[in-house]
Scaffold this active site. Sequence first.
Site, PDB file in Angstrom:
ATOM      1  N   ARG A 236      10.216   8.812  11.191  1.00  0.00           N
ATOM      2  CA  ARG A 236      11.456   8.116  10.871  1.00  0.00           C
ATOM      3  C   ARG A 236      12.299   7.975  12.135  1.00  0.00           C
ATOM      4  O   ARG A 236      12.434   8.915  12.914  1.00  0.00           O
ATOM      5  CB  ARG A 236      12.247   8.857   9.784  1.00  0.00           C
ATOM      6  CG  ARG A 236      11.639   8.736   8.399  1.00  0.00           C
ATOM      7  CD  ARG A 236      11.751   7.318   7.850  1.00  0.00           C
ATOM      8  NE  ARG A 236      11.131   7.153   6.542  1.00  0.00           N
ATOM      9  CZ  ARG A 236       9.892   6.723   6.332  1.00  0.00           C
ATOM     10  NH1 ARG A 236       9.122   6.431   7.367  1.00  0.00           N
ATOM     11  NH2 ARG A 236       9.426   6.584   5.105  1.00  0.00           N
ATOM     12  N   GLU A 265      16.793   0.623  12.683  1.00  0.00           N
ATOM     13  CA  GLU A 265      15.859  -0.337  12.101  1.00  0.00           C
ATOM     14  C   GLU A 265      16.539  -1.224  11.051  1.00  0.00           C
ATOM     15  O   GLU A 265      17.329  -0.723  10.242  1.00  0.00           O
ATOM     16  CB  GLU A 265      14.708   0.452  11.464  1.00  0.00           C
ATOM     17  CG  GLU A 265      13.499  -0.353  11.120  1.00  0.00           C
ATOM     18  CD  GLU A 265      12.321   0.523  10.721  1.00  0.00           C
ATOM     19  OE1 GLU A 265      11.671   0.169   9.733  1.00  0.00           O
ATOM     20  OE2 GLU A 265      12.064   1.542  11.396  1.00  0.00           O
ATOM     21  N   HIS A 283       7.089  -1.142  12.480  1.00  0.00           N
ATOM     22  CA  HIS A 283       6.981  -0.294  11.288  1.00  0.00           C
ATOM     23  C   HIS A 283       5.769  -0.694  10.440  1.00  0.00           C
ATOM     24  O   HIS A 283       5.904  -1.102   9.283  1.00  0.00           O
ATOM     25  CB  HIS A 283       8.260  -0.343  10.452  1.00  0.00           C
ATOM     26  CG  HIS A 283       8.401   0.843   9.540  1.00  0.00           C
ATOM     27  ND1 HIS A 283       9.608   1.299   9.075  1.00  0.00           N
ATOM     28  CD2 HIS A 283       7.475   1.687   8.995  1.00  0.00           C
ATOM     29  CE1 HIS A 283       9.439   2.347   8.294  1.00  0.00           C
ATOM     30  NE2 HIS A 283       8.140   2.600   8.226  1.00  0.00           N
TER      31      HIS A 283
END
Length: 317
Positions: A236, A265, A283
């Site tokens: 993350r 993000e 991602h």
Amino acid sequence: MTKVYIAGAIPEVGLNLLKEHFEVDMYDGEGLIDKETLKKGVEHADALVSLLSTSVDKDIIDSANNLKIIANYGAGFNNIDVEYARQQNIDVTNTPHASTNATADLTIGLILSVARRIVEGDHLSRTTGFDGWAPLFFRGREVSGKTIGIIGLGEIGGAVAKRARAFDMDVLYTGPHRKEEKERDIGAKYVDLDTLLKNADFITINAAYNPSLHHMIDTEQFNKMKSTAYLINAGRGPIVNEQSLVEALDNKVIEGAALDVYEFEPEITDALKSFKNVVLTPHIGNATFEARDMMAKIVANDTIKKLNGDEPQFIVN
């Protein structure tokens, strides 16, 4: 008729399963769903299939009159106010296991890409070209026989460790709990974070996010790493302070980095794009046909179970 609202396109295998049982409405607009559209979509829905990029906060939950389940299409669920959902007697589910192999594969791919300068070499070959083989040309770092330090030896971290062992790597790991059975199965060694940072050639973040891990990797941690170390983040984004990472790269505190997730993000810190020794992917940790189809089946099956009066398999609250 029982209604399901889906906050974005999912693979047909899951969509068709839901359509066999319920009235299904799916957001199919460009980009991510906006808050007002989501509020309207869930107003009369019995179930919400949310994406990892879908913020499901108290305001969204309060907009739903009949909601019984939020089935999150993703292994993580920090995009959802899980506790408030529980207070409203709404189950929250996720899609564990489906992402394990795909994300572990990508983690190793990122290691190889940045250490052997694969992306950089591809760009060179497509643009200016090269003059041929030479002893000092385009050297990178070997991966085999090195030490990998894994932050978070969960399912994905464990799968990364198994792959690393195939490269004859020594495996260190850290986390809130020691996992002795995994240590024996994989041949991993439990250490504290400082020891891992000081000894690992490749530091991989495979932990799920929670607020206690925010900026776990910051200036202090970069300064403990080897000057030849690489940071890999397929966990993350907010676990890493990206400004501190930029400074560490600028000052050659570490040798490089490879990131699949980002602190802000979907925005990517602009300075990261300027480094040749940084590999960036959008991602795509579980972005395989196999994993995404399995995730779609899981959210569909758990939704079907809940709305038919049974307990979903993967409740997180």
